[in-house]
Design a protein around this motif. Structure first.
Motif, PDB file in Angstrom:
ATOM      1  N   GLY A  57      44.675  26.303  35.388  1.00 16.05           N
ATOM      2  CA  GLY A  57      44.909  27.083  36.595  1.00 16.05           C
ATOM      3  C   GLY A  57      43.872  26.720  37.629  1.00 16.05           C
ATOM      4  N   SER A  58      43.608  25.428  37.726  1.00 21.12           N
ATOM      5  CA  SER A  58      42.442  24.926  38.466  1.00 21.12           C
ATOM      6  C   SER A  58      42.517  25.131  39.966  1.00 21.12           C
ATOM      7  CB  SER A  58      42.272  23.426  38.196  1.00 21.12           C
ATOM      8  OG  SER A  58      43.394  22.708  38.704  1.00 21.12           O
ATOM      9  N   GLY A  59      43.752  25.315  40.501  1.00 17.69           N
ATOM     10  CA  GLY A  59      43.863  25.326  41.951  1.00 17.69           C
ATOM     11  C   GLY A  59      43.401  23.995  42.506  1.00 17.69           C
ATOM     12  N   LYS A  60      42.601  24.046  43.540  1.00 13.67           N
ATOM     13  CA  LYS A  60      42.068  22.827  44.144  1.00 13.67           C
ATOM     14  C   LYS A  60      40.811  22.321  43.451  1.00 13.67           C
ATOM     15  CE  LYS A  60      41.825  24.436  48.344  1.00 13.67           C
ATOM     16  NZ  LYS A  60      41.584  24.451  49.807  1.00 13.67           N
ATOM     17  N   GLY A  61      40.351  23.045  42.445  1.00  8.96           N
ATOM     18  CA  GLY A  61      39.191  22.586  41.683  1.00  8.96           C
ATOM     19  C   GLY A  61      37.885  23.249  42.061  1.00  8.96           C
ATOM     20  N   SER A 115      38.215  28.293  33.410  1.00 10.60           N
ATOM     21  CA  SER A 115      39.283  28.785  34.273  1.00 10.60           C
ATOM     22  C   SER A 115      38.747  29.877  35.183  1.00 10.60           C
ATOM     23  CB  SER A 115      40.438  29.345  33.428  1.00 10.60           C
ATOM     24  OG  SER A 115      41.493  29.792  34.250  1.00 10.60           O
ATOM     25  N   SER A 116      39.216  29.880  36.429  1.00 11.34           N
ATOM     26  CA  SER A 116      38.817  30.951  37.349  1.00 11.34           C
ATOM     27  C   SER A 116      40.024  31.513  38.083  1.00 11.34           C
ATOM     28  CB  SER A 116      37.772  30.465  38.359  1.00 11.34           C
ATOM     29  OG  SER A 116      38.269  29.464  39.217  1.00 11.34           O
ATOM     30  N   TYR A 117      40.187  32.832  37.989  1.00 10.52           N
ATOM     31  CA  TYR A 117      41.202  33.577  38.730  1.00 10.52           C
ATOM     32  C   TYR A 117      42.605  33.014  38.511  1.00 10.52           C
ATOM     33  CZ  TYR A 117      36.696  34.495  40.923  1.00 10.52           C
ATOM     34  OH  TYR A 117      35.359  34.776  41.134  1.00 10.52           O
ATOM     35  N   ILE A 142      35.728  31.773  31.199  1.00  7.98           N
ATOM     36  CA  ILE A 142      36.843  32.279  32.004  1.00  7.98           C
ATOM     37  C   ILE A 142      36.390  33.432  32.889  1.00  7.98           C
ATOM     38  CG2 ILE A 142      39.092  33.437  31.924  1.00  7.98           C
ATOM     39  CD1 ILE A 142      39.527  32.046  29.188  1.00  7.98           C
ATOM     40  N   THR A 143      36.815  33.400  34.143  1.00 12.70           N
ATOM     41  CA  THR A 143      36.744  34.581  34.996  1.00 12.70           C
ATOM     42  C   THR A 143      38.133  34.819  35.563  1.00 12.70           C
ATOM     43  OG1 THR A 143      35.678  35.623  36.910  1.00 12.70           O
ATOM     44  CG2 THR A 143      36.007  33.245  37.037  1.00 12.70           C
ATOM     45  N   ALA A 144      38.561  36.073  35.567  1.00 12.54           N
ATOM     46  CA  ALA A 144      39.924  36.400  36.002  1.00 12.54           C
ATOM     47  C   ALA A 144      40.012  37.887  36.300  1.00 12.54           C
ATOM     48  CB  ALA A 144      40.938  35.999  34.924  1.00 12.54           C
ATOM     49  N   ILE A 145      41.182  38.294  36.745  1.00 10.79           N
ATOM     50  CA  ILE A 145      41.417  39.716  36.984  1.00 10.79           C
ATOM     51  C   ILE A 145      41.505  40.445  35.650  1.00 10.79           C
ATOM     52  CG2 ILE A 145      43.102  41.408  37.821  1.00 10.79           C
ATOM     53  CD1 ILE A 145      43.866  39.436  40.003  1.00 10.79           C
ATOM     54  N   GLY A 146      40.785  41.550  35.556  1.00  7.43           N
ATOM     55  CA  GLY A 146      40.860  42.429  34.403  1.00  7.43           C
ATOM     56  C   GLY A 146      41.189  43.840  34.880  1.00  7.43           C
ATOM     57  N   ARG A 147      41.174  44.776  33.966  1.00  2.00           N
ATOM     58  CA  ARG A 147      41.463  46.168  34.330  1.00  2.00           C
ATOM     59  C   ARG A 147      40.565  47.093  33.525  1.00  2.00           C
ATOM     60  NH1 ARG A 147      45.244  49.416  32.152  1.00  2.00           N
ATOM     61  NH2 ARG A 147      46.358  47.631  31.247  1.00  2.00           N
ATOM     62  N   SER A 148      39.715  47.825  34.218  1.00  5.17           N
ATOM     63  CA  SER A 148      38.756  48.707  33.562  1.00  5.17           C
ATOM     64  C   SER A 148      39.451  49.771  32.734  1.00  5.17           C
ATOM     65  CB  SER A 148      37.866  49.378  34.617  1.00  5.17           C
ATOM     66  OG  SER A 148      37.008  50.332  34.007  1.00  5.17           O
TER      67      SER A 148
END
Length: 226
Positions: A57-61, A115-117, A142-148
């Motif tokens: 999910g690299s996007g533009k890197g 991976s990011s976001y 990995i960093t991404a959206i989570g939910r507390s």
């Protein structure tokens, strides 16, 4: 966006190329790059001198660009589902169009997977992490959206995403219609407690830090032996 299918998400990301970086900076209050840097810094403590790194999910890197600061001699492979993102890459490396739920690589092909976001878009988080586990030899970052799991925090984030986000996107000269999917993703993403359980099934968790009321997490893990 109501269903958030892979095809719909790919279409959205293909349209985000020109505004992606600026909007991300605005809607995270200029924290997105900082969190990427923190992730790779933490990863570097547990993964020394990797030769091959996969950015899913690299996007533009954007994440690989930061990783190159820490891993100057590593070879990077960028994988994304959106062709326009890869064609506008800001880093050198092999580029693969594919889904992170079905990675086209052999087992243990990479020393690390980063991976990011991105992986929050997965419809089957367990399958996604299982695939990442399969192709990595050692480490995951990995960093991404989570939910507390804190109900107050999660409701505040919902209000932000549903009521305020669109105005920040407009401020950053983006199309708010392209960012409606974030609210949908947030409502379906596993809780951070559940994410830690999934990650713990396949890795020894070294870092799991919550940011922005738990709406973002930083995770570093070392692959468990079979």
């Amino acid at each position: 966006m109501k269903k958030g299918t892979n095809e719909e998400l790919r279409d959205v990301y293909n349209k985000l190329v020109t505004s992606y970086d600026k909007v991300n900076s605005v809607i995270t209050f200029s924290q997105d790059t900082k969190w990427r840097y923190q992730l790779i810094k933490e990863l570097s403590k547990y993964c020394k001198e990797p030769k091959f790194i996969l950015d899913i999910g690299s996007g533009k890197g954007e994440l690989s660009k930061i990783a190159k600061i820490f891993y100057k001699n590593a070879n990077f492979v960028l994988l994304d589902y959106a062709e326009n993102m890869l064609s506008n890459s800001i880093v050198e490396g092999d580029k693969i169009i594919a889904s992170f739920n079905n990675l086209p690589f052999r087992e243990n092909a990479f020393d690390a997977v980063i991976s990011s976001y991105a992986i929050h878009a997965s419809d089957d988080m367990n399958q996604t992490i299982k695939e990442i586990y399969r192709v990595t030899k050692k480490a995951l970052g990995i960093t991404a959206i989570g939910r507390s799991n804190n109900i107050l925090f999660s409701n505040l984030v919902k209000i932000y995403l549903k009521c305020l986000l669109q105005y920040l996107v407009i401020l950053a000269h983006g199309d708010p219609n392209h960012y409606k999917y974030i609210y949908y993703i947030y409502t379906k993403v596993p809780s951070n407690k559940e994410l830690k359980r999934i990650f713990g099934t396949y890795t020894d968790i070294k870092i799991f830090k919550e940011k922005a009321l738990g709406s973002i997490y930083l995770f570093v893990g070392i692959k468990k032996s079979n």
